[in-house]
Design an enzyme around this catalytic site. Structure first.
Site, short mmCIF file in Angstrom:
data_model
loop_
_atom_site.label_atom_id
_atom_site.label_comp_id
_atom_site.label_asym_id
_atom_site.label_seq_id
_atom_site.Cartn_x
_atom_site.Cartn_y
_atom_site.Cartn_z
N SER A 1 0.82 -1.21 0.00
CA SER A 1 0.00 0.00 0.00
C SER A 1 0.86 1.27 0.00
O SER A 1 1.74 1.40 -0.84
CB SER A 1 -0.96 -0.06 1.19
N HIS B 1 -7.80 -5.42 -0.25
CA HIS B 1 -6.55 -4.70 -0.05
C HIS B 1 -5.84 -5.25 1.20
O HIS B 1 -6.32 -5.02 2.31
CB HIS B 1 -6.92 -3.23 0.14
C1 GTR Z 1 -5.30 4.73 1.46
C2 GTR Z 1 -4.67 5.55 0.38
C3 GTR Z 1 -3.97 4.63 -0.57
C4 GTR Z 1 -3.15 3.57 0.14
C5 GTR Z 1 -3.74 3.13 1.45
C6 GTR Z 1 -2.79 2.43 2.40
O1 GTR Z 1 -6.10 5.44 2.30
O2 GTR Z 1 -5.67 6.27 -0.26
O3 GTR Z 1 -3.20 5.38 -1.47
O4 GTR Z 1 -1.85 3.97 0.29
O5 GTR Z 1 -4.26 4.16 2.16
O6 GTR Z 1 -1.65 2.82 2.60
O7 GTR Z 1 -3.27 1.47 2.99
#
Ligand code: GTR
Length: 422
Positions: free
Chosen positions: A257, A398
């Site tokens: 991420s 995610h």
């Molecule tokens: C989210 C962000 C993403 C990603 C994520 C993370 O809120 O919008 O770009 O980086 O966080 O780091 O889990």
């Protein structure tokens, strides 16, 4: 994994209002050609890329996306604050290393947690990655020092500090025993040790002590937090290079991420990293900005204004005017092996855009003679593809999972063993 700011947890079923999750609405776009110099001429051979075009692309990312980072600090030193040759029931040697960035005990510092497999012939290849919630969160091992740094939130975190209840709470993302069984060392650092992840975090991090913006007057192309975290990874590599149990020429940098964006920038800007892994890195990571699907520059620069250099904000809503796109970041890794991983439900990160960026980086890998078959179509879920550039699409949300790690380890087996000749 605690990821505690707005817009978090966006998924296929719950993108923020107004976000595009519809492939049919992706606009027509033309990607900048990595094999064309700024003056319009063509990069004809590997040497033209290596000696001139690579630096040009790197500079564009510094000037427009991540900012410029300083070199290594002059007086850095490190102290082994804890070690055990029989950690995890004898599976590994554990070391906890405090890196004193200006050489003083009271100055800026971060702590590396390192496990080296006892069964593997040394020096071993290693994975190095930042963690979200403190080193103590990656495993329940009670000897891991509990972080005393600011932590946004997460299980067991009370008033922004870890408690014993935080131990092992991220273990699902860090299959430590499996990594060790496969013959790799694992090194991790809490990213908030390097800079707390909030807009004013620079005051408590390395950007307040090193580099041109130390007074807080950051120029449009001075480093942001991703630059700072990536710089920390390079400093950790400085330390690992001196560890007799780790082969500094076989260190893979990995991140998930926002820390996947960071791993990519670290791997692109520091060619000592032998292999680079991006997991669900999305916007500002592996995903093509020009597709305008899922998270946009407008979203990321508003919610996380500190992550990039301030000039990146100029492209909010105007991704097509960026002088680069993220396939060129991936190309900066060439010819070193690169792995990009996506997840089916992670539409906020634009999984197809992550694949297409990897595909669009291929001409550079090919020019540099990186071996193996290339990427064809976007593969169906859970069919890993590629050789010099590896890719898979995991089923699910995610996250960084044991499944992802298994494929990263397979990929590392192909590229980091046996040890390259000295
Ligand atoms: C989210 C962000 C993403 C990603 C994520 C993370 O809120 O919008 O770009 O980086 O966080 O780091 O889990």
């Amino acid at each position: 994994m605690a990821i505690g700011v707005a817009l978090v947890g966006a998924s296929a079923t719950a993108l923020p209002a107004g976000a595009n999750d519809d492939e049919a609405k992706v606009p027509a776009y033309t990607l900048p050609d990595p094999l064309r110099f700024a003056d319009g001429s063509t990069v004809r051979d590997a040497s033209a890329w290596t000696t001139r075009r690579r630096a040009e692309v790197l500079r564009l990312f510094e000037e427009h996306v991540y900012g410029r980072s300083p070199g290594p600090p002059a007086k850095m030193r490190f102290v082994v604050v804890e070690s055990d040759p029989q950690a995890l029931s004898g599976l590994a040697t554990r070391r906890q290393v405090r890196v004193l960035l200006d050489g003083t005990e009271g100055g800026p510092a971060f702590e590396i947690l390192l496990y080296v497999p006892n069964a593997a012939p040394r020096p071993v290849p290693a994975f190095l990655g930042l963690d979200f919630d403190g080193n103590h969160a990656i495993h329940a091992d009670p000897a891991i020092r509990l972080s005393t740094a600011w932590i946004d939130k997460g299980p067991g975190v009370v008033e922004h500090r870890a408690t014993d209840a935080s131990r092992g709470t991220d273990a699902a993302a860090w299959p430590v025993e499996r990594i060790l069984d496969r013959g790799y060392a694992l090194a991790t650092i809490y990213y908030g040790d390097i800079e707390p992840d909030r807009p004013d975090g620079w005051k408590g991090g390395v950007r307040a002590r090193f580099g041109p913006g130390a007074s807080g007057a950051f120029a449009a192309d001075d480093w942001g937090a991703i630059g700072a975290w990536a710089w920390g990874l390079s400093r950790a590599l400085d330390v690992l290079e001196q560890d007799p149990d780790v082969d500094g020429r076989r260190v893979a940098v990995i991140g998930h991420s926002r820390l996947g964006k960071t791993a990519l920038w670290a791997g692109a800007s520091d060619p000592r990293f032998a292999l680079v892994v991006s997991n669900d890195s999305g916007e500002g990571g592996a995903a093509l900005a020009r597709r305008k699907l899922g998270e946009r520059t407008e979203d990321i620069t508003r919610v996380f204004p500190h992550w990039f250099c301030s000039r990146y904000r100029d492209y909010a809503g105007k991704e097509e005017t960026l002088p680069v796109d993220q396939h060129e970041l991936l190309a900066l890794v060439a010819p070193r092996p690169l792995y990009v991983a996506s997840a089916t439900e992670d539409l906020w990160a634009d999984p197809r855009g992550e694949f297409l960026a990897a595909k669009a980086a291929e001409p550079v890998f090919r020019l540099l003679g990186a071996p193996g078959p290339g990427l064809e179509q976007w593969p169906v879920a859970e069919r890993p593809v590629g050789d010099s550039i590896g890719y898979h699409l995991r089923r699910g949300p995610h996250a960084l999972t044991a499944y992802d790690w298994e494929l990263f380890l397979d990929f590392a087996d192909r590229h980091l063993r046996p040890a390259p000749p000295r």
